[in-house]
Enzyme design. Sequence first.
Site, PDB file in Angstrom:
ATOM      1  N   TYR A 160      35.018  59.832  83.319  1.00 48.21           N
ATOM      2  CA  TYR A 160      34.762  59.037  81.889  1.00 48.21           C
ATOM      3  C   TYR A 160      33.442  59.331  81.145  1.00 48.21           C
ATOM      4  O   TYR A 160      33.522  60.791  81.964  1.00 48.21           O
ATOM      5  CB  TYR A 160      34.656  57.095  82.667  1.00 48.21           C
ATOM      6  N   GLU A 161      33.026  58.803  80.835  1.00 49.03           N
ATOM      7  CA  GLU A 161      31.979  59.885  78.967  1.00 49.03           C
ATOM      8  C   GLU A 161      32.828  60.811  78.807  1.00 49.03           C
ATOM      9  O   GLU A 161      31.857  61.832  79.039  1.00 49.03           O
ATOM     10  CB  GLU A 161      30.537  60.120  79.946  1.00 49.03           C
ATOM     11  N   GLY A 162      33.933  60.831  78.211  1.00 46.62           N
ATOM     12  CA  GLY A 162      34.561  62.105  77.646  1.00 46.62           C
ATOM     13  C   GLY A 162      34.899  63.108  79.143  1.00 46.62           C
ATOM     14  O   GLY A 162      34.419  63.270  80.010  1.00 46.62           O
TER      15      GLY A 162
END
Lengths: 591, 591
Positions: B440-442
Amino acid sequence: MADYRAPREDMQFVLQDVFQVDQDWARFSRLADLDMDTAAAIIDEGAKLAETLIAPNCRAADEEGVQFSEGRVTTPSGYRENFKQLAAGGWVGVTANPEFGGMGLPKSISAQYEEILCAADISFSLYSGLTAGAIMTLDQHGSDELKDIYLPKMIAGEWTGSMCLTEAHAGTDLGMIRTKAVPADDGSYQISGTKIFITGGEHDLVDNIVHLVLAKLPDAPAGSKGISLFLVPKFLVNEDGSPGERNQVFCGAIEHKMGIHASATCVMNFDGAKGWLIGEPHRGLPAMFTMMNYERLGVGIQGLGAAARSYQTALEYAQDRLQGRGARDTRAADKEADPLIVHGDVRRMLLTMKAFVEGGRAFSTYVGKQLDISKFSDNDAERERAQALVDLLTPVAKAFLTDTGFEATVLGQQILGGHGYVREWGQEQLVRDCRIAQIYEGTNGIQALDLLGRKVGGSRGKLLEPLLEDIAALTAQPAAGFENELARLDEATKLLERVTGMVLRQAAEDENIINSVAVEYLHLVGYVCFAYVWLRMAITAEDKISERPYLASKVKTARFYMARLLPRIQSLAAAIEDGSQSLYQHEPDEF
Amino acid sequence: MADYRAPREDMQFVLQDVFQVDQDWARFSRLADLDMDTAAAIIDEGAKLAETLIAPNCRAADEEGVQFSEGRVTTPSGYRENFKQLAAGGWVGVTANPEFGGMGLPKSISAQYEEILCAADISFSLYSGLTAGAIMTLDQHGSDELKDIYLPKMIAGEWTGSMCLTEAHAGTDLGMIRTKAVPADDGSYQISGTKIFITGGEHDLVDNIVHLVLAKLPDAPAGSKGISLFLVPKFLVNEDGSPGERNQVFCGAIEHKMGIHASATCVMNFDGAKGWLIGEPHRGLPAMFTMMNYERLGVGIQGLGAAARSYQTALEYAQDRLQGRGARDTRAADKEADPLIVHGDVRRMLLTMKAFVEGGRAFSTYVGKQLDISKFSDNDAERERAQALVDLLTPVAKAFLTDTGFEATVLGQQILGGHGYVREWGQEQLVRDCRIAQIYEGTNGIQALDLLGRKVGGSRGKLLEPLLEDIAALTAQPAAGFENELARLDEATKLLERVTGMVLRQAAEDENIINSVAVEYLHLVGYVCFAYVWLRMAITAEDKISERPYLASKVKTARFYMARLLPRIQSLAAAIEDGSQSLYQHEPDEF
C-alpha cells in the site's frame, strides 16, 4: 481465485521430450506395461479430480478450517466426499506396492500428480501425502503380519496414516524424545508420551488412523541411536479386519496456524496405547528417514504447486487488469489504460514465477526420474549412480523448490496489489500455505546442512560428480544458438566446483564453516540445477518449435532465467567465501 | 510473543552520536527549545505506552479483529482505551503544527516513536498514522476556516482522519477515478462515488472521522490533472464545534485480509455527501502527494518496526531453546543440547535481521534528519540540498525498509521452526502484518519507478549527487581498522554510478528499460545506503567502546553487513545490466 487448470502439456513435454522417461520404463521389467499414453491418461484423471472438485473447494476450506471439540476433529465441508473420490481413484496408493493393491507407478508420474494436488489445495493433499509416507515405511520395514493387516486398507484410502516424531522439546533434535515403549506379554508394546505438530493425527475423513510413532524402549541407548518405530492404530483391528476397540491415543488439541487451516495439526497423547514394533529395536530413525528422504521431494513439490497456482491467477490478472500506460508501441489506444502485462516490472515478476514454476517442474521430474531408476532398474551400476543423485538432490529439491515457491507466491501476491492482500483472490492463502513447506519435514536450514555437511562434505565432494557429469554432457554437446547460455552454465558449474573445494578445505580446520554457509551453498546448487534443466528444456524445445509453436516460449524463458536469475549465484558465492568469520564475532550477549 | 522492549539506547546512539541531530535543532529557531534530554524523555514516554498497553494487546487484537455489522465497525477490545491514552499523550499530533495544538517535533524523533508504535502493533498504529497524514495535508493546503474547525480536534486525537484515493478500477492509476464532486450553492460540494481499501474509513474509536477524498469536478480535464481534493466529515460540525448531522458517507463493507486484522479496511460509499474543497481545483493529486511523500517514510518504518519486534522474539528463542550440538568449544556439556544461537545458520539469520533492523533504524533517522532540515532550516541552500536527499530517498525508505523488513520477519519466523508457524508466538503475525507495507501507499514497484524514472532519470542523475557527496565525505576520512570496509563502500558506490550511467544512456533509446530494472536498482541504492549508515555507526561506535562496551557489537555487525549482505549488489547489478531485453521477448500469449 482463478479456476485452476493442470499443466498437462508442459508435464508431457518434460516427461517425454526432455527426460524421455518412457524409454526408462520400457527397460524396467516392473514398468514394462507403462507407456506415455497411459501415463498421460492417468495424469488427466488426476487433473480432472483436482480441477473440478478439490481446487474449487480450497478457498472455502481455508475459511472454514478444521474444528476441534472434545477430542474430535472435523474437517471442512467437502473434504470427506473429495477424499472418498481420491481414494476411489487409487491416488492414495499411486506409487504403492501392487502386491497390496497399490498402482506401483513411478515417481516421475506421481510427481506430476502431486504438483496438481498441491496446486489444488495443499491442506487437502496432506491427508493422502502423509498416508503414502506411512505406507512406504510400513512396506519397507514392517513385518508381513503388520503389512497384511494395514497396507491394503491404507493403500485403498480406507484408513490414513500419520507420522509422529516431534515432541515439545525435540524438533530437529529427535535424539531427545521422551515417549516410552514398554514391552507387553503378547509381543506388543505400551506407548506413552505426547507428540506435537502431528499432521492428520486426528480427523473425520476415514474410520481408522495408523500412527507411526518414534519412542524409546526401556533399554534404549541415549540419543538418536536409541529410537524405535512403532505402529499405533487409533482403533485396534478385529480379526475380520474391521476397526474394533478404541486405542489409548487421543488428540489433545489442534494448532492455530498461519496457513494450511484445513489441515489438522494435532497434539497427540499416547497413554499406554497398544503398538507394534516396526523393524529392529533402536533402528527407528533410519527406518523413518527412508521414508522422509522419499517424501522430501514431495514437500518440495508443495512449494512448486503453490507457485504454479499463484502464477495462473497472477497471469490472468495481469492480462485483464487495466492500469497505467506502457511504452508507445504497446499502448491500447482504444482503452483507458493498458493491461498490467505491458509493464516491465510486472513482466519481471511473472517471468520470475514462470522460470521457477517450469524450472521446478523439470527439476522435480529429473529427481523423480533418478528415484525411479534407483528403484526399478535391473542394472546395479545405473541404480547406484541414480541413488547418488537422489542423495545429493533430495535436500535441494525440498528446500530450493519451497524457497523459490515462496518467492513466487509472494510475487504472485504483489502483482495483484491490494487485491493480492485480501483473502478473496486466494493469492495470500498460497503464501501462507506455502510457507510451512520451508519449515516442516526438516527446516530448509537442516536440508542445507544435510546437503553440504553429510552429502557433499561426507563424500569429500564425490557425490557431486554424477550431477557435474550430467551437466558436462549437456555443455559438451553443440547446440546452435545457445552458445552463450551453455557458456554461462559452464561458468556457473566451475564456480560451484571452486566454492565446494574451498569449503571442504576450510572445513578441515573450521568446525563452524559448514553450518555458516550451508543455506547459500544449497541455493547455489539449486540455481545451477535450474540452469541445467532450463537449458535441457530450451534445446529440446528449439527442435520442436515448427511442430509445436508454443514451445518458442520455453526458449525465451530459458534465456530470461540465464540472464536474470542465474546471476544470483555471484552474491551467493561471495557470501560463502566469507566463511564463518563474520558470524562468530559476536558474543551471545552482543546480539 | 515475547515482551516488547523499545530500543531506547540504540535510538539515542543513532540520534545523538551518529547523526548529531541535537546540533541541528540548536541551529533552527523553531526547535531551539529542544535538547537531547527532552527528546529522550519524550521517546521514553512513548515507549512506556507501547510496552505496557499496546504491545501486550497486539496478539489478542489480531485474533479478535475488526467486526462489521450494519455499517458499523467495532475495533478489538482495548483499542478504544489505548487510543484515548495515545491521544492524551499528544502522540497523534506529535509532528503537527503547534498553532493548532501540535507538539511540532522533528521527524527524527517521530521516526523513533513510529518504529516503537509499529513494533507494538501495526494495526493500532494506522488509526493515528493516517490521521497524522490528513492533518498535514489539511494544514498545508486547507483554508483557514477548515483548519480552525478540524485541526485542533484531529491533533488532539478526538477525531481521526482517512485518505480516500483508491477505487475498484483505479489503484496505482488514479487518473481513472470516477468519484464526482458537484458544486452546491453554499460553497460546498456534493461528493458521490465509491472508494475501496480505505484504512480507518469507519471505526468506533472516536466521535468523528474526517475523510480526505479525491474526486473530479464537472469541468475536470481527463486523467490525473483533473483530480481535486475534498474534506468530507462523517458528521457535519455544529457551530459550537461538536459533531452534528450525519453526512451521507457510509461504510459498505470491510475487507478480509491476510493481516492487519485489527485495522479496518473499508469500502466507503459517498452518496451526495457534503464536502469542502482543499486547495485549488484540479490540484488534488499534488496536494495529496505532499503528504504521501512525507508519510512514505512512515510506511517504511512499519517494516522496520515489525522486523525489530520479530528480532527480539527470535533472539530470546535462540538463546533459550536447546536443540542440537554446536562446535566442540561452544558445547554446554552440562545440558542435553546447546542453545540454538551456537549454530552458524541461526547466527546468519539473527545477524541478517539485526543488520536490517539497526541499519534500517539509522537509515530512517538519516532520512528523518533531512526532512527536518528541509522543513526547519533557515538556510536556503541547506534546505534545498536536504530536500533533494528527501526526494531521492523517500521511495528507497518506503520500499527498502519494507522489503528488508519482510525478509527479516520471515527469518524471525524460520528461527522458531514450527513454533514460528503457529499463531501463539506472534512471529507469523508480524510476517502477515508487515506484508501489506510492501503493497500500500504505492507498491514497492511503483516506488522503484519513482526513484529511477522520476527522481534519478528526471534529474539526469543529478539528484544522486548529495548522497554520493555524503558517502564520499565518509570514505575520504581516515578511520583506522575500517580500511577494507571503506574500500568496499567506495567500490559499491562506483558500481552504483556505473550502473546509473548505463541505464540513463540506454533510456534514451529504450522506453522499457526504466520499468524493467527499477526494482533491482532501488535495492542496489538501498544496500549502498545501508552500507553508508552501517559504517557511520561503526566508526562512531569504535571511538566510544571504552565508555560503552556494548557498542563493540555495532562494529561487529557492520563487518557482517559489509561481508555478507552488501555483496548482494553484484547480482543486482548483473540483472540491471541485462536491461529490458530478456523481459520483452515473450508475446502476451507466450506467458
